[in-house]
Design a protein around this motif. Structure first.
Motif, PDB file in Angstrom:
ATOM      1  N   ARG A  43       0.835  -1.207   0.000  1.00  0.00           N
ATOM      2  CA  ARG A  43       0.000   0.000   0.000  1.00  0.00           C
ATOM      3  C   ARG A  43       0.872   1.260   0.000  1.00  0.00           C
ATOM      4  O   ARG A  43       0.636   2.188  -0.768  1.00  0.00           O
ATOM      5  CB  ARG A  43      -0.936  -0.007   1.198  1.00  0.00           C
ATOM      6  CG  ARG A  43      -1.823   1.228   1.281  1.00  0.00           C
ATOM      7  CD  ARG A  43      -2.734   1.153   2.498  1.00  0.00           C
ATOM      8  NE  ARG A  43      -3.487   2.347   2.682  1.00  0.00           N
ATOM      9  CZ  ARG A  43      -4.695   2.583   2.183  1.00  0.00           C
ATOM     10  NH1 ARG A  43      -5.266   1.665   1.431  1.00  0.00           N
ATOM     11  NH2 ARG A  43      -5.325   3.715   2.416  1.00  0.00           N
ATOM     12  N   ALA A  44       1.861   1.294   0.888  1.00  0.00           N
ATOM     13  CA  ALA A  44       2.735   2.471   0.967  1.00  0.00           C
ATOM     14  C   ALA A  44       3.472   2.678  -0.352  1.00  0.00           C
ATOM     15  O   ALA A  44       3.561   3.803  -0.857  1.00  0.00           O
ATOM     16  CB  ALA A  44       3.732   2.313   2.118  1.00  0.00           C
ATOM     17  N   ARG A  45       3.987   1.605  -0.912  1.00  0.00           N
ATOM     18  CA  ARG A  45       4.715   1.704  -2.186  1.00  0.00           C
ATOM     19  C   ARG A  45       3.796   2.223  -3.290  1.00  0.00           C
ATOM     20  O   ARG A  45       4.166   3.098  -4.066  1.00  0.00           O
ATOM     21  CB  ARG A  45       5.303   0.353  -2.578  1.00  0.00           C
ATOM     22  CG  ARG A  45       6.196   0.420  -3.792  1.00  0.00           C
ATOM     23  CD  ARG A  45       6.849  -0.955  -4.040  1.00  0.00           C
ATOM     24  NE  ARG A  45       7.835  -0.863  -5.067  1.00  0.00           N
ATOM     25  CZ  ARG A  45       7.556  -0.921  -6.367  1.00  0.00           C
ATOM     26  NH1 ARG A  45       6.324  -1.043  -6.780  1.00  0.00           N
ATOM     27  NH2 ARG A  45       8.530  -0.836  -7.260  1.00  0.00           N
ATOM     28  N   GLY A  46       2.580   1.691  -3.366  1.00  0.00           N
ATOM     29  CA  GLY A  46       1.625   2.123  -4.379  1.00  0.00           C
ATOM     30  C   GLY A  46       1.250   3.585  -4.239  1.00  0.00           C
ATOM     31  O   GLY A  46       1.171   4.323  -5.229  1.00  0.00           O
ATOM     32  N   ARG A  47       1.028   4.033  -3.008  1.00  0.00           N
ATOM     33  CA  ARG A  47       0.680   5.444  -2.775  1.00  0.00           C
ATOM     34  C   ARG A  47       1.828   6.363  -3.180  1.00  0.00           C
ATOM     35  O   ARG A  47       1.611   7.415  -3.783  1.00  0.00           O
ATOM     36  CB  ARG A  47       0.307   5.657  -1.312  1.00  0.00           C
ATOM     37  CG  ARG A  47      -1.043   5.058  -0.939  1.00  0.00           C
ATOM     38  CD  ARG A  47      -1.294   5.116   0.568  1.00  0.00           C
ATOM     39  NE  ARG A  47      -1.202   6.451   1.130  1.00  0.00           N
ATOM     40  CZ  ARG A  47      -2.217   7.309   1.235  1.00  0.00           C
ATOM     41  NH1 ARG A  47      -3.411   6.960   0.796  1.00  0.00           N
ATOM     42  NH2 ARG A  47      -2.042   8.495   1.798  1.00  0.00           N
ATOM     43  N   LEU A  48       3.050   5.963  -2.863  1.00  0.00           N
ATOM     44  CA  LEU A  48       4.198   6.788  -3.225  1.00  0.00           C
ATOM     45  C   LEU A  48       4.430   6.802  -4.733  1.00  0.00           C
ATOM     46  O   LEU A  48       4.711   7.846  -5.315  1.00  0.00           O
ATOM     47  CB  LEU A  48       5.456   6.313  -2.492  1.00  0.00           C
ATOM     48  CG  LEU A  48       5.474   6.652  -1.005  1.00  0.00           C
ATOM     49  CD1 LEU A  48       6.534   5.841  -0.292  1.00  0.00           C
ATOM     50  CD2 LEU A  48       5.673   8.132  -0.786  1.00  0.00           C
ATOM     51  N   GLU A  49       4.321   5.658  -5.371  1.00  0.00           N
ATOM     52  CA  GLU A  49       4.515   5.596  -6.826  1.00  0.00           C
ATOM     53  C   GLU A  49       3.466   6.414  -7.565  1.00  0.00           C
ATOM     54  O   GLU A  49       3.761   7.002  -8.600  1.00  0.00           O
ATOM     55  CB  GLU A  49       4.494   4.151  -7.314  1.00  0.00           C
ATOM     56  CG  GLU A  49       5.769   3.411  -7.008  1.00  0.00           C
ATOM     57  CD  GLU A  49       5.757   1.994  -7.532  1.00  0.00           C
ATOM     58  OE1 GLU A  49       4.676   1.468  -7.879  1.00  0.00           O
ATOM     59  OE2 GLU A  49       6.849   1.409  -7.598  1.00  0.00           O
ATOM     60  N   ALA A  50       2.245   6.480  -7.037  1.00  0.00           N
ATOM     61  CA  ALA A  50       1.184   7.255  -7.663  1.00  0.00           C
ATOM     62  C   ALA A  50       1.524   8.745  -7.714  1.00  0.00           C
ATOM     63  O   ALA A  50       1.024   9.471  -8.574  1.00  0.00           O
ATOM     64  CB  ALA A  50      -0.138   7.040  -6.928  1.00  0.00           C
ATOM     65  N   GLN A  51       2.373   9.188  -6.806  1.00  0.00           N
ATOM     66  CA  GLN A  51       2.801  10.589  -6.795  1.00  0.00           C
ATOM     67  C   GLN A  51       4.278  10.728  -7.188  1.00  0.00           C
ATOM     68  O   GLN A  51       4.923  11.699  -6.851  1.00  0.00           O
ATOM     69  CB  GLN A  51       2.531  11.210  -5.436  1.00  0.00           C
ATOM     70  CG  GLN A  51       3.196  10.487  -4.296  1.00  0.00           C
ATOM     71  CD  GLN A  51       2.588  10.835  -2.969  1.00  0.00           C
ATOM     72  OE1 GLN A  51       1.577  11.514  -2.877  1.00  0.00           O
ATOM     73  NE2 GLN A  51       3.199  10.388  -1.903  1.00  0.00           N
ATOM     74  N   ARG A  52       4.760   9.720  -7.897  1.00  0.00           N
ATOM     75  CA  ARG A  52       6.143   9.684  -8.377  1.00  0.00           C
ATOM     76  C   ARG A  52       7.170   9.714  -7.255  1.00  0.00           C
ATOM     77  O   ARG A  52       8.257  10.254  -7.393  1.00  0.00           O
ATOM     78  CB  ARG A  52       6.398  10.812  -9.375  1.00  0.00           C
ATOM     79  CG  ARG A  52       5.543  10.649 -10.601  1.00  0.00           C
ATOM     80  CD  ARG A  52       5.969  11.532 -11.689  1.00  0.00           C
ATOM     81  NE  ARG A  52       5.166  11.185 -12.857  1.00  0.00           N
ATOM     82  CZ  ARG A  52       4.987  11.966 -13.863  1.00  0.00           C
ATOM     83  NH1 ARG A  52       5.553  13.141 -13.888  1.00  0.00           N
ATOM     84  NH2 ARG A  52       4.261  11.578 -14.882  1.00  0.00           N
ATOM     85  N   GLY A  53       6.794   9.124  -6.138  1.00  0.00           N
ATOM     86  CA  GLY A  53       7.687   8.986  -5.012  1.00  0.00           C
ATOM     87  C   GLY A  53       8.287   7.596  -4.987  1.00  0.00           C
ATOM     88  O   GLY A  53       8.099   6.803  -5.913  1.00  0.00           O
TER      89      GLY A  53
END
Length: 126
Positions: free
Chosen positions: A72-82
């Motif tokens: 979940r954390a990885r997906g949320r960060l990738e969604a904002q190019r993090g």
């Protein structure tokens, strides 16, 4: 965020290192722990953060609930190019990641310095 002091639930501690938010998971990370960790993790992966480090070094047990938190954390960060950096010296957790084919997605580092200094340009680490 509390610096160096675990919250009353005792499952995580967050602090800043090298200008980045580090979230240490502590103890047994199961479904009960995940419920207390989730709101903190969601706040940490809010749109203002571009790089979060999750450190699993103090973890004594880790099941699919913990894995769901990481994903979940990885997906949320990738969604904002993090990006999510993972610190994991735990052989059993590494084995779980390897079996599930997630080692290449998370690139776990054995220590926090290794995670923060893995060849990224210096501007990304400050």
């Amino acid at each position: 965020m509390n610096h160096g002091v675990p919250p009353p639930a005792g499952h995580l501690r967050s602090y800043r290192a090298h200008g980045r938010t580090v979230i240490e998971f502590h103890g047994e990370i199961d479904i009960a722990a995940a419920l207390t960790i989730l709101p903190v993790l969601d706040a940490a992966t809010a749109p203002h953060e571009t790089l979060i480090v999750i450190d699993l070094t103090p973890v004594t047990f880790f099941d699919c609930s913990g894995l769901a938190l990481l994903c979940r954390a990885r997906g949320r960060l990738e969604a904002q190019r993090g990006e999510l950096l993972l610190v994991c010296p735990q052989p059993l957790i590494l084995r779980m990641l390897r079996i599930l084919g997630l080692t290449a997605r998370f690139h776990p580092a054995p220590t926090l310095p290794d995670a923060l200094h893995d060849g990224r340009p210096a501007r990304e680490l400050s």
